[in-house]
Design a protein around this motif. Structure first.
Motif, mmCIF file in Angstrom:
data_model
loop_
_atom_site.group_PDB
_atom_site.id
_atom_site.type_symbol
_atom_site.label_atom_id
_atom_site.label_comp_id
_atom_site.label_asym_id
_atom_site.label_seq_id
_atom_site.Cartn_x
_atom_site.Cartn_y
_atom_site.Cartn_z
ATOM 1 N N ILE A 1 5.876 -12.355 3.732
ATOM 2 C CA ILE A 1 5.083 -11.376 4.484
ATOM 3 C C ILE A 1 4.568 -10.280 3.552
ATOM 4 N N LEU A 2 5.415 -9.813 2.665
ATOM 5 C CA LEU A 2 4.997 -8.774 1.721
ATOM 6 C C LEU A 2 3.890 -9.285 0.803
ATOM 7 N N ALA A 3 3.988 -10.538 0.392
ATOM 8 C CA ALA A 3 2.948 -11.109 -0.461
ATOM 9 C C ALA A 3 1.605 -11.171 0.263
ATOM 10 N N LEU A 4 1.644 -11.550 1.539
ATOM 11 C CA LEU A 4 0.407 -11.560 2.331
ATOM 12 C C LEU A 4 -0.180 -10.157 2.428
ATOM 13 N N GLY A 5 0.686 -9.183 2.700
ATOM 14 C CA GLY A 5 0.204 -7.810 2.822
ATOM 15 C C GLY A 5 -0.401 -7.287 1.538
ATOM 16 N N ASN B 1 -7.216 0.253 1.529
ATOM 17 C CA ASN B 1 -6.812 1.512 0.908
ATOM 18 C C ASN B 1 -5.392 1.898 1.323
ATOM 19 N N PRO B 2 -4.637 2.532 0.448
ATOM 20 C CA PRO B 2 -3.297 3.013 0.812
ATOM 21 C C PRO B 2 -3.353 3.989 1.978
ATOM 22 N N ALA B 3 -2.312 3.998 2.761
ATOM 23 C CA ALA B 3 -2.241 4.896 3.918
ATOM 24 C C ALA B 3 -2.382 6.356 3.516
ATOM 25 N N SER B 4 -1.951 6.684 2.312
ATOM 26 C CA SER B 4 -2.016 8.070 1.845
ATOM 27 C C SER B 4 -3.452 8.582 1.737
ATOM 28 N N GLN B 5 -4.425 7.683 1.727
ATOM 29 C CA GLN B 5 -5.828 8.082 1.604
ATOM 30 C C GLN B 5 -6.529 8.223 2.953
ATOM 31 N N ALA C 1 -5.822 -1.456 9.030
ATOM 32 C CA ALA C 1 -6.545 -0.632 8.052
ATOM 33 C C ALA C 1 -6.617 0.835 8.446
ATOM 34 N N SER C 2 -6.312 1.152 9.724
ATOM 35 C CA SER C 2 -6.399 2.539 10.191
ATOM 36 C C SER C 2 -5.066 3.098 10.659
ATOM 37 N N LEU C 3 -4.057 2.244 10.715
ATOM 38 C CA LEU C 3 -2.734 2.680 11.163
ATOM 39 C C LEU C 3 -1.978 3.242 9.961
ATOM 40 N N THR C 4 -1.768 4.540 9.978
ATOM 41 C CA THR C 4 -1.222 5.225 8.804
ATOM 42 C C THR C 4 0.279 5.036 8.651
ATOM 43 N N GLN C 5 1.014 5.229 9.722
ATOM 44 C CA GLN C 5 2.483 5.231 9.646
ATOM 45 C C GLN C 5 3.074 4.626 10.901
ATOM 46 N N ILE C 6 4.251 4.007 10.746
ATOM 47 C CA ILE C 6 5.003 3.477 11.877
ATOM 48 C C ILE C 6 6.420 4.036 11.817
ATOM 49 N N ILE C 7 6.831 4.649 12.910
ATOM 50 C CA ILE C 7 8.217 5.106 13.064
ATOM 51 C C ILE C 7 8.852 4.261 14.156
ATOM 52 N N CYS C 8 9.997 3.686 13.853
ATOM 53 C CA CYS C 8 10.722 2.866 14.830
ATOM 54 C C CYS C 8 12.048 3.531 15.174
ATOM 55 N N SER C 9 12.308 3.688 16.452
ATOM 56 C CA SER C 9 13.646 4.115 16.847
ATOM 57 C C SER C 9 14.492 2.885 17.123
ATOM 58 N N SER D 1 0.552 0.089 1.468
ATOM 59 C CA SER D 1 1.334 0.758 0.410
ATOM 60 C C SER D 1 2.128 1.940 0.963
ATOM 61 N N THR D 2 2.867 1.662 2.010
ATOM 62 C CA THR D 2 3.689 2.687 2.649
ATOM 63 C C THR D 2 5.024 2.056 3.033
#
Length: 304
Positions: free
Chosen positions: A26-30, A36-40, A84-92, A188-189
């Motif tokens: 999965i990481l290789a596919l990503g 662009n990195p989420a930081s941008q 491409a537009s989802l910056t961050q994911i927080i999971c509880s 890249s997050t």
């Protein structure tokens, strides 16, 4: 984006013990995506995924929520479409030990029996001797039950053993996990995992705080994150309990700042209620919409 949804997710393996993540693949596919990195990101979008865990999944969970399998399918499709537009994911993640106030082993009746799951225990029940704390924690248990009543909280419900730390039931659902880490590699997050419900003396439906806690713990990590994002999308299980409580707690904290509360969108087709709470859940979310200006939408209607 080059990677199709089907290359990441096998919908037939959602909520299946046969599902295996194969995270390196999965990481290789990503990483193969040219995103662009989420930081941008100029517009910062947050997904708050509440308790997307095996024990809340149909067919495999000890506290299964009807509709949860389809919820995961819709949620992962939405995540894929908006990578491409989802910056961050927080999971509880609910995370419990065996000996907690809402588990059967905590209580015992006059005949020495533990309560069945879904038994409601009130302060008056314990006063009358119907139930007794089996572990000698009488005073602390009574204090908890009394404060639930005076603070108008939910009655104590005895839940089936669920999300016990170290068990398969406590894990994030596997297909959701794959999309979570595909996003991490593509943008890249890294996902942020927030554990809740470890206090043995209290229930903790919401991600921010317990139902009653004399130490008044508040999860400022999540609250600070909410304040830092331009849009916050919320999904997960169960809509009637942990999702609703989490939303309520966030909105109560930001009650005087409608500029923040109006950033929140509930993905209503990516969550389901516990059976019997369908109407009340819908009514409570609608009341929150009117009071705080949150949005309630289907995932298919939201493109970031």
């Amino acid at each position: 984006m080059n990677t199709t949804y089907q290359q990441i997710i096998d919908v037939n393996l959602i909520a299946s013990h046969k599902s295996v993540e194969h995270i390196p693949d999965i990481l290789a596919l990503g990483r193969s995506e040219n995103i662009n990195p989420a930081s941008q990101d100029q517009k910062r979008n947050l997904l708050l995924a509440i308790d997307v865990q095996n024990d809340f999944m149909e067919s495999i969970g000890s506290l299964a929520v009807p509709g949860s399998k389809e919820d995961v399918q819709r949620l992962t499709k939405w995540m894929h479409r908006n990578i491409a537009s989802l910056t961050q994911i927080i999971c509880s993640l609910d995370c419990h030990s065996l000996m907690q106030v809402f588990h059967p082993v905590w209580w015992i009746d006059r005949e020495g029996n533990h309560p069945s799951p879904f038994t409601i225990i009130t302060y008056e029940d314990v006063v009358q001797g119907i139930w007794t704390a089996a572990n000698g924690e009488h005073d602390r248990s009574m204090d908890y039950l009394h404060n639930l009543e005076i603070e108008n909280k939910k009655n104590l419900c005895i839940w089936p053993y669920h999300c016990l730390e170290g068990t398969v039931g406590a894990k994030l659902e596997s297909q959701f996990t794959k999309m979570l880490y595909f996003h991490a590699a593509a943008r890249s997050t890294a996902p942020r995992l927030i554990y809740k419900g470890q206090n043995p003396y209290s229930e903790m439906y919401g991600i921010i705080k317990a139902e009653y806690d004399p130490e008044h713990y508040i999860n400022f990590e999540v609250l600070n994150a909410v304040s830092q994002y331009d849009s916050i999308y919320i999904a997960g299980q169960a809509s009637s309990h942990c999702v609703l409580a989490s939303v309520n707690q966030i909105l109560e904290y930001f009650a005087d700042n409608r500029e923040i509360t109006s950033r929140i969108t509930i993905l209503e087709d990516c969550m389901s209620p516990i059976t019997g709470f369908e109407d009340s859940t819908k009514q409570q979310f609608e009341a929150l919409r009117k009071q705080y200006g949150i949005h309630i939408c289907k995932s298919t209607d939201i493109n970031l």
